[in-house]
Design a protein around this motif. Sequence first.
Motif: not given
Length: 143
Positions: A49-71
């Motif tokens: 569960i925790q490894i899955s959580n970390i992997i999902s966090w990595i994808f979400a943060v990559l998406f979030a930085f780009i979109t939060n910064k720009k939009y």
Amino acid sequence: MINKLKKMYKKYKEIINYLIIGGLTTVVSLISFYLVRILIFTKDTQLDIQISNIISWIFAVLFAFITNKKYVFESKTTGTKKIKEMIKFYLSRLTTLIIDMVTMWILTAPLNINDKVSKIIVQFIIVVLNYVFSKLFVFKKEH
């Protein structure tokens, strides 16, 4: 009616955009979490569960930085300021990851709530915290 909506959007643009981007980030986090749980870490162990959580966090943060910064925060930083901004963003998201992981553990281990339901509950908390950190710490406007 359209003019009222436009005025309201202009007044609350940042929050509205954050809710949209936050919602999309949550979707990225949930989909990647569920896919990893279904396809890779299929056991119901805390480690899976925790490894899955970390992997999902990595994808979400990559998406979030780009979109939060720009939009959302419409940051125009470049060079070293952009790098500092990115570091602050990742540090703030690392803080909420720790909160995410601890809360996931509390909900799934001692409280025995299903991990998929727990993930949805935790996301509401994390979205609010991420906005506060981004607004006050990462993308704060310099006057």
